[in-house]
Design a protein around this motif. Sequence first.
Motif, PDB file in Angstrom:
ATOM      1  N   LEU A  11       0.802  -1.221   0.000  1.00 19.28           N
ATOM      2  CA  LEU A  11       0.000   0.000   0.000  1.00 19.28           C
ATOM      3  C   LEU A  11       0.840   1.279   0.000  1.00 19.28           C
ATOM      4  O   LEU A  11       0.551   2.207  -0.776  1.00 19.28           O
ATOM      5  CB  LEU A  11      -0.966   0.002   1.184  1.00 19.28           C
ATOM      6  N   PRO A  12       1.893   1.398   0.837  1.00 21.80           N
ATOM      7  CA  PRO A  12       2.667   2.655   0.811  1.00 21.80           C
ATOM      8  C   PRO A  12       3.286   2.942  -0.551  1.00 21.80           C
ATOM      9  O   PRO A  12       3.360   4.108  -0.974  1.00 21.80           O
ATOM     10  CB  PRO A  12       3.761   2.408   1.868  1.00 21.80           C
ATOM     11  N   TYR A  13       3.687   1.887  -1.253  1.00 19.44           N
ATOM     12  CA  TYR A  13       4.361   2.070  -2.542  1.00 19.44           C
ATOM     13  C   TYR A  13       3.347   2.357  -3.649  1.00 19.44           C
ATOM     14  O   TYR A  13       3.643   3.107  -4.587  1.00 19.44           O
ATOM     15  CB  TYR A  13       5.206   0.835  -2.853  1.00 19.44           C
ATOM     16  N   VAL A  14       2.157   1.798  -3.506  1.00 13.85           N
ATOM     17  CA  VAL A  14       1.080   2.119  -4.447  1.00 13.85           C
ATOM     18  C   VAL A  14       0.668   3.584  -4.302  1.00 13.85           C
ATOM     19  O   VAL A  14       0.450   4.294  -5.293  1.00 13.85           O
ATOM     20  CB  VAL A  14      -0.131   1.190  -4.216  1.00 13.85           C
ATOM     21  N   VAL A  15       0.588   4.041  -3.051  1.00 13.49           N
ATOM     22  CA  VAL A  15       0.204   5.437  -2.801  1.00 13.49           C
ATOM     23  C   VAL A  15       1.235   6.391  -3.411  1.00 13.49           C
ATOM     24  O   VAL A  15       0.876   7.369  -4.076  1.00 13.49           O
ATOM     25  CB  VAL A  15       0.059   5.691  -1.291  1.00 13.49           C
ATOM     26  N   CYS A  16       2.519   6.102  -3.201  1.00 10.84           N
ATOM     27  CA  CYS A  16       3.567   6.959  -3.758  1.00 10.84           C
ATOM     28  C   CYS A  16       3.508   6.975  -5.283  1.00 10.84           C
ATOM     29  O   CYS A  16       3.645   8.030  -5.909  1.00 10.84           O
ATOM     30  CB  CYS A  16       4.943   6.484  -3.291  1.00 10.84           C
ATOM     31  N   SER A  17       3.309   5.806  -5.884  1.00  5.73           N
ATOM     32  CA  SER A  17       3.207   5.737  -7.341  1.00  5.73           C
ATOM     33  C   SER A  17       2.005   6.518  -7.843  1.00  5.73           C
ATOM     34  O   SER A  17       2.079   7.211  -8.865  1.00  5.73           O
ATOM     35  CB  SER A  17       3.102   4.280  -7.790  1.00  5.73           C
ATOM     36  N   THR A  18       0.897   6.434  -7.105  1.00  4.48           N
ATOM     37  CA  THR A  18      -0.320   7.151  -7.495  1.00  4.48           C
ATOM     38  C   THR A  18      -0.112   8.664  -7.442  1.00  4.48           C
ATOM     39  O   THR A  18      -0.560   9.404  -8.326  1.00  4.48           O
ATOM     40  CB  THR A  18      -1.490   6.754  -6.584  1.00  4.48           C
ATOM     41  N   VAL A  20       2.711  10.266  -7.856  1.00  2.00           N
ATOM     42  CA  VAL A  20       3.553  10.658  -8.987  1.00  2.00           C
ATOM     43  C   VAL A  20       2.727  10.725 -10.271  1.00  2.00           C
ATOM     44  O   VAL A  20       2.856  11.666 -11.066  1.00  2.00           O
ATOM     45  CB  VAL A  20       4.729   9.674  -9.158  1.00  2.00           C
ATOM     46  N   VAL A  21       1.858   9.732 -10.464  1.00  4.97           N
ATOM     47  CA  VAL A  21       0.994   9.725 -11.652  1.00  4.97           C
ATOM     48  C   VAL A  21       0.053  10.924 -11.640  1.00  4.97           C
ATOM     49  O   VAL A  21      -0.155  11.590 -12.666  1.00  4.97           O
ATOM     50  CB  VAL A  21       0.192   8.411 -11.738  1.00  4.97           C
ATOM     51  N   MET A  22      -0.489  11.237 -10.466  1.00  7.69           N
ATOM     52  CA  MET A  22      -1.404  12.386 -10.361  1.00  7.69           C
ATOM     53  C   MET A  22      -0.677  13.687 -10.667  1.00  7.69           C
ATOM     54  O   MET A  22      -1.226  14.583 -11.321  1.00  7.69           O
ATOM     55  CB  MET A  22      -2.020  12.429  -8.963  1.00  7.69           C
ATOM     56  N   GLU A  27       0.235  18.146 -14.290  1.00  4.52           N
ATOM     57  CA  GLU A  27       1.161  18.881 -15.153  1.00  4.52           C
ATOM     58  C   GLU A  27       0.660  18.904 -16.585  1.00  4.52           C
ATOM     59  O   GLU A  27       0.719  19.951 -17.264  1.00  4.52           O
ATOM     60  CB  GLU A  27       2.547  18.241 -15.086  1.00  4.52           C
ATOM     61  N   ALA A  28       0.147  17.762 -17.069  1.00  2.47           N
ATOM     62  CA  ALA A  28      -0.379  17.715 -18.430  1.00  2.47           C
ATOM     63  C   ALA A  28      -1.574  18.657 -18.592  1.00  2.47           C
ATOM     64  O   ALA A  28      -1.684  19.383 -19.596  1.00  2.47           O
ATOM     65  CB  ALA A  28      -0.780  16.286 -18.781  1.00  2.47           C
ATOM     66  N   MET A  29      -2.457  18.683 -17.601  1.00  2.00           N
ATOM     67  CA  MET A  29      -3.617  19.570 -17.666  1.00  2.00           C
ATOM     68  C   MET A  29      -3.180  21.031 -17.587  1.00  2.00           C
ATOM     69  O   MET A  29      -3.748  21.903 -18.260  1.00  2.00           O
ATOM     70  CB  MET A  29      -4.582  19.243 -16.522  1.00  2.00           C
ATOM     71  N   LEU A  72       9.987  20.449  -6.079  1.00  2.00           N
ATOM     72  CA  LEU A  72       9.159  19.503  -6.823  1.00  2.00           C
ATOM     73  C   LEU A  72       9.976  18.340  -7.352  1.00  2.00           C
ATOM     74  O   LEU A  72       9.567  17.174  -7.239  1.00  2.00           O
ATOM     75  CB  LEU A  72       8.455  20.218  -7.979  1.00  2.00           C
ATOM     76  N   LEU A  73      11.146  18.625  -7.892  1.00  2.00           N
ATOM     77  CA  LEU A  73      11.995  17.571  -8.429  1.00  2.00           C
ATOM     78  C   LEU A  73      12.465  16.634  -7.332  1.00  2.00           C
ATOM     79  O   LEU A  73      12.479  15.409  -7.497  1.00  2.00           O
ATOM     80  CB  LEU A  73      13.181  18.184  -9.168  1.00  2.00           C
ATOM     81  N   TRP A  74      12.857  17.190  -6.180  1.00  2.00           N
ATOM     82  CA  TRP A  74      13.302  16.340  -5.064  1.00  2.00           C
ATOM     83  C   TRP A  74      12.155  15.477  -4.548  1.00  2.00           C
ATOM     84  O   TRP A  74      12.342  14.296  -4.237  1.00  2.00           O
ATOM     85  CB  TRP A  74      13.853  17.204  -3.934  1.00  2.00           C
ATOM     86  N   PHE A  75      10.969  16.053  -4.450  1.00  2.00           N
ATOM     87  CA  PHE A  75       9.797  15.321  -3.963  1.00  2.00           C
ATOM     88  C   PHE A  75       9.471  14.140  -4.879  1.00  2.00           C
ATOM     89  O   PHE A  75       9.216  13.028  -4.417  1.00  2.00           O
ATOM     90  CB  PHE A  75       8.612  16.284  -3.881  1.00  2.00           C
ATOM     91  N   ILE A  76       9.509  14.374  -6.183  1.00  2.00           N
ATOM     92  CA  ILE A  76       9.231  13.295  -7.138  1.00  2.00           C
ATOM     93  C   ILE A  76      10.315  12.226  -7.066  1.00  2.00           C
ATOM     94  O   ILE A  76      10.029  11.019  -7.095  1.00  2.00           O
ATOM     95  CB  ILE A  76       9.107  13.863  -8.562  1.00  2.00           C
TER      96      ILE A  76
END
Length: 204
Positions: A11-18, A20-22, A27-29, A72-76
């Motif tokens: 779960l923690p790794y899924v949340v982090c991946s989510t 990043v995707v969000m 950013e795209a929007m 932002l870059l460090w957070f990602i």
Amino acid sequence: MLDFILANDNLPYVVCSTVVVMLGVVEAMARVAGGSLGVLMDEPLALQRQEAEFTEEPSLASWLALDRLPVLLWFILALVSFAIGGFLMNLLVWFSADTLLPQEISVWPAFALTALSCHLLGRRLAWPVVEPDEDDNLCGNIGILTLGKAIKGCPAEALVHDDQHRIHYVLVEPQEDNTAFEAGTRVLLLQREGMIWRAIRFES
């Protein structure tokens, strides 16, 4: 494989991946709307630099490259490193023992891998360091106020790109009295006096 990814211990790794995707979707929007999250990349999280010194004191923040990368870059980077580290550990355990490490166990090695990744990759992704005397060539360049409020006699920090697209952090104050530059204001550098640049508001 889907059962592995969605397992409670991941779960923690899924949340982090989510997250990043969000961020990628936002950013795209923002790009479609004519904006960008890239404005957050103009300001490192912890700029630990004295005016006339370019020495680096050992600290945990420095070791983690917190003072070298934009927030932002460090957070990602931290999120991606944590997610990949956790998934890889659990994947190895899953293939070898057909089970997963509990969250309370796997997160600690994942944190250690994240710290190591930020240390190694953060320095490779860091803003280039420039020598103090190179700031003399910034006359006529455009800067953006990053921290504080600049008034005559009380300068504030601004980010400036030189002609080689390198990043400089300089102190600026208004050329004219009764003028103030708020954070985010674009200014035109005119003249350097000591460590301080005189500037005027830049209207594009």
